[in-house]
Design a protein around this motif. Structure first.
Motif, PDB file in Angstrom:
ATOM      1  N   LEU A   1       0.885  -1.222   0.006  1.00 36.18           N
ATOM      2  CA  LEU A   1      -0.011  -0.112   0.034  1.00 36.18           C
ATOM      3  C   LEU A   1       1.038   1.086  -0.044  1.00 36.18           C
ATOM      4  N   ASP A   2       0.977   1.743  -1.018  1.00 40.40           N
ATOM      5  CA  ASP A   2       1.976   2.975  -1.296  1.00 40.40           C
ATOM      6  C   ASP A   2       1.414   4.287  -1.177  1.00 40.40           C
ATOM      7  N   PHE A   3       1.679   5.194  -0.178  1.00 38.46           N
ATOM      8  CA  PHE A   3       1.466   6.482   0.008  1.00 38.46           C
ATOM      9  C   PHE A   3       2.610   7.124  -0.868  1.00 38.46           C
ATOM     10  N   ALA A   4       2.335   7.412  -1.987  1.00 37.55           N
ATOM     11  CA  ALA A   4       3.433   7.978  -3.096  1.00 37.55           C
ATOM     12  C   ALA A   4       3.270   9.425  -3.259  1.00 37.55           C
ATOM     13  N   SER A   5       2.337  10.095  -3.110  1.00 35.92           N
ATOM     14  CA  SER A   5       2.186  11.632  -3.310  1.00 35.92           C
ATOM     15  C   SER A   5       1.054  12.110  -2.691  1.00 35.92           C
ATOM     16  N   GLY A   6       0.802  13.353  -2.610  1.00 34.76           N
ATOM     17  CA  GLY A   6      -0.299  14.162  -1.832  1.00 34.76           C
ATOM     18  C   GLY A   6      -0.228  13.985  -0.343  1.00 34.76           C
ATOM     19  N   THR A   7      -1.271  14.312   0.310  1.00 33.90           N
ATOM     20  CA  THR A   7      -1.455  14.240   1.831  1.00 33.90           C
ATOM     21  C   THR A   7      -2.488  13.129   2.026  1.00 33.90           C
ATOM     22  N   HIS A   8      -2.123  12.470   2.936  1.00 32.79           N
ATOM     23  CA  HIS A   8      -3.043  11.436   3.357  1.00 32.79           C
ATOM     24  C   HIS A   8      -3.533  11.438   5.112  1.00 32.79           C
ATOM     25  N   THR A   9      -4.810  11.615   5.406  1.00 34.24           N
ATOM     26  CA  THR A   9      -4.878  12.109   6.766  1.00 34.24           C
ATOM     27  C   THR A   9      -5.557  10.516   7.286  1.00 34.24           C
ATOM     28  N   LEU A  10      -5.068  10.121   8.157  1.00 36.30           N
ATOM     29  CA  LEU A  10      -5.384   8.782   8.886  1.00 36.30           C
ATOM     30  C   LEU A  10      -5.966   9.130  10.257  1.00 36.30           C
ATOM     31  N   ALA A  11      -7.114   8.357  10.661  1.00 35.51           N
ATOM     32  CA  ALA A  11      -7.787   8.705  11.913  1.00 35.51           C
ATOM     33  C   ALA A  11      -7.995   7.434  12.882  1.00 35.51           C
ATOM     34  N   ASN A  12      -8.759   7.578  13.679  1.00 32.05           N
ATOM     35  CA  ASN A  12      -8.758   6.569  14.652  1.00 32.05           C
ATOM     36  C   ASN A  12      -9.772   5.098  13.978  1.00 32.05           C
ATOM     37  N   GLY A  13      -9.246   4.105  14.153  1.00 35.65           N
ATOM     38  CA  GLY A  13     -10.098   2.964  13.221  1.00 35.65           C
ATOM     39  C   GLY A  13      -9.160   2.818  11.961  1.00 35.65           C
ATOM     40  N   PHE A  14      -8.216   3.441  11.531  1.00 36.26           N
ATOM     41  CA  PHE A  14      -7.362   2.968  10.365  1.00 36.26           C
ATOM     42  C   PHE A  14      -6.330   2.120  10.829  1.00 36.26           C
ATOM     43  N   ALA A  15      -6.466   0.953  10.234  1.00 36.03           N
ATOM     44  CA  ALA A  15      -5.516  -0.206  10.348  1.00 36.03           C
ATOM     45  C   ALA A  15      -5.154  -1.046   9.111  1.00 36.03           C
ATOM     46  N   VAL A  16      -3.962  -1.302   9.073  1.00 37.16           N
ATOM     47  CA  VAL A  16      -3.492  -2.196   8.061  1.00 37.16           C
ATOM     48  C   VAL A  16      -2.835  -3.557   8.720  1.00 37.16           C
ATOM     49  N   SER A  17      -3.518  -4.640   8.317  1.00 41.37           N
ATOM     50  CA  SER A  17      -3.090  -5.878   8.734  1.00 41.37           C
ATOM     51  C   SER A  17      -2.454  -6.613   7.669  1.00 41.37           C
ATOM     52  N   GLY A  18      -2.062  -7.966   7.985  1.00 40.57           N
ATOM     53  CA  GLY A  18      -1.341  -8.785   6.944  1.00 40.57           C
ATOM     54  C   GLY A  18       0.323  -8.611   6.788  1.00 40.57           C
ATOM     55  N   ALA A  19       0.504  -9.518   5.848  1.00 36.77           N
ATOM     56  CA  ALA A  19       2.131  -9.531   5.768  1.00 36.77           C
ATOM     57  C   ALA A  19       2.723  -8.683   4.658  1.00 36.77           C
ATOM     58  N   GLY A  20       1.721  -8.038   3.901  1.00 36.75           N
ATOM     59  CA  GLY A  20       2.132  -6.993   3.100  1.00 36.75           C
ATOM     60  C   GLY A  20       2.644  -5.672   3.775  1.00 36.75           C
ATOM     61  N   THR A  21       3.249  -4.701   3.043  1.00 37.45           N
ATOM     62  CA  THR A  21       3.814  -3.474   3.510  1.00 37.45           C
ATOM     63  C   THR A  21       2.991  -2.277   3.122  1.00 37.45           C
ATOM     64  N   ALA A  22       2.548  -1.361   4.136  1.00 35.74           N
ATOM     65  CA  ALA A  22       2.158  -0.137   3.822  1.00 35.74           C
ATOM     66  C   ALA A  22       3.493   0.727   4.019  1.00 35.74           C
ATOM     67  N   GLN A  23       3.898   1.712   2.683  1.00 38.99           N
ATOM     68  CA  GLN A  23       4.944   2.544   2.754  1.00 38.99           C
ATOM     69  C   GLN A  23       4.588   3.777   2.395  1.00 38.99           C
ATOM     70  N   VAL A  24       5.735   4.698   2.878  1.00 35.45           N
ATOM     71  CA  VAL A  24       5.714   6.039   2.459  1.00 35.45           C
ATOM     72  C   VAL A  24       6.816   6.376   1.800  1.00 35.45           C
ATOM     73  N   THR A  25       6.706   6.876   0.374  1.00 35.33           N
ATOM     74  CA  THR A  25       7.857   6.927  -0.571  1.00 35.33           C
ATOM     75  C   THR A  25       7.862   8.421  -0.984  1.00 35.33           C
ATOM     76  N   SER A  26       6.726   9.085  -0.805  1.00 37.21           N
ATOM     77  CA  SER A  26       6.810  10.761  -0.847  1.00 37.21           C
ATOM     78  C   SER A  26       5.456  11.134  -0.398  1.00 37.21           C
TER      79      SER A  26
END
Length: 244
Positions: A15-40
Motif C-alpha cells: 500500500l503505497d502512499f506515494a504523493s499528496g497528503t493522506h490523513t489517517l484517523a482512529n480506526g485506520f488499520a493495516v494488517s497482513g504480511a504486506g507493507t504499507a509504505q511512504v515513499t513521498s
C-alpha cells in the motif's frame, strides 16, 4: 477527509502512499504480511488519533501530525518524522534503521518497545524531538553512523530505559543529542562518541570492551567500567553519588 478504513495487505503486496497528503484517523488499520509504505508525499495522524500497521516502511516523504502511528514492524530508510506526534513500535515489534539520511524533528517522539537495529544512514534531528528505548526493549547500533543535532530548536533527547548496544563495526558511531541512560549501555566494539550531555542514572549499567568518548557527563549512580573520563578539554565529568 479522514481515512478510517481497515485494510489487509497480502505478503509481497504494498500500500503505497506515494504523493499528496493522506490523513489517517482512529480506526485506520493495516494488517497482513504486506507493507504499507511512504515513499513521498505526507501521511498525517492528527489530534489524539491512532493509526495501526502490521508492516510499515518509510523511505521518503513526511510523517506528521499530533496523533500516534503504531507499527508492529517499522523500517525507516529515509524521509522525515515531524510534529508533536508519536511513532511507536510496541513490545515484540521490530525497528530497522537503514538506508540514507533520516530526519526526526519538531517534538516528534520515536518510541521503541521491542527490538531495534541501526545499520546505515545518519539521523538529522532538532526541535526537541526524542527517541525512547523503553524498559524491556533493545536497540543495537551496528554501523559507524551518526545521530546529529543539526536542525535547530531545542536539543533532542535519547532516553534508554532498556538495552542500548554499540556493536559489529570497529569504527566510530556518534550521538550528538542528549543521552539519558537509565538502563544498560554496552559498547562491545569500536567507539561510541557522545558529544552532548550524558546522564547515567542510579541503577543504570555502562559496560563493554569498546570505547565510550564523553564530552560532558553527569554520573548519578549506577555501575561504570574501570576507566571513565570526560574526554578532551573542556570536558566535564560530574559525579553526584556519594559512593559506598
Amino acid at each position: 477527509t479522514k481515512d478510517t478504513v481497515k485494510r489487509e495487505i497480502q505478503g509481497g503486496a504494498f500500500l503505497d502512499f506515494a504523493s499528496g497528503t493522506h490523513t489517517l484517523a482512529n480506526g485506520f488499520a493495516v494488517s497482513g504480511a504486506g507493507t504499507a509504505q511512504v515513499t513521498s508525499g505526507t501521511v498525517t495522524v492528527g489530534g489524539t488519533d491512532i493509526a495501526t500497521f502490521a508492516q510499515f516502511a518509510q523511505s521518503g516523504g513526511t510523517l506528521s501530525g499530533t496523533g500516534t502511528l503504531r507499527a508492529t514492524n517499522l523500517t525507516w530508510t529515509g524521509g522525515q518524522m515531524v510534529d508533536a506526534g508519536r511513532t511507536e513500535v510496541p513490545a515484540l515489534g521490530t525497528l530497522s534503521l537503514s538506508g540514507t539520511t533520516k530526519q526526526l524533528n519538531t517534538s516528534r517522539i520515536l518510541e521503541l518497545g521491542g527490538t531495534g537495529t541501526w545499520t546505515a544512514g545518519s539521523i538529522y534531528s532538532g526541535g526537541g524531538a526524542s527517541f525512547s528505548i523503553l524498559s524491556g526493549a533493545s536497540f543495537a547500533i551496528q554501523a559507524d553512523v551518526s545521530f546529529f543535532y543539526n536542525l535547530g530548536g531545542a536539543i533532542p533527547i535519547l532516553t534508554n530505559a532498556g538495552t542500548l548496544t554499540r556493536s559489529t563495526t570497529t569504527g566510530t558511531a556518534s550521538i550528538g543529542v542528549q543521552v539519558n541512560n537509565n538502563g544498560t549501555l554496552t559498547v562491545s566494539t569500536g567507539t561510541l562518541t557522545l558529544s552532548s550531555n550524558f546522564t547515567h542514572a542510579d541503577g543504570a549499567l555502562l559496560q563493554g570492551s569498546g570505547i565510550i568518548d564523553l564530552t560532558s557527563a553527569t554520573i548519578i549512580g549506577g555501575t561504570l567500567p574501570g576507566d571513565i573520563g570526560p574526554g578532551a578539554s573542556p570536558g566535564r565529568l560530574t559525579i553526584t553519588d556519594n559512593g559506598p
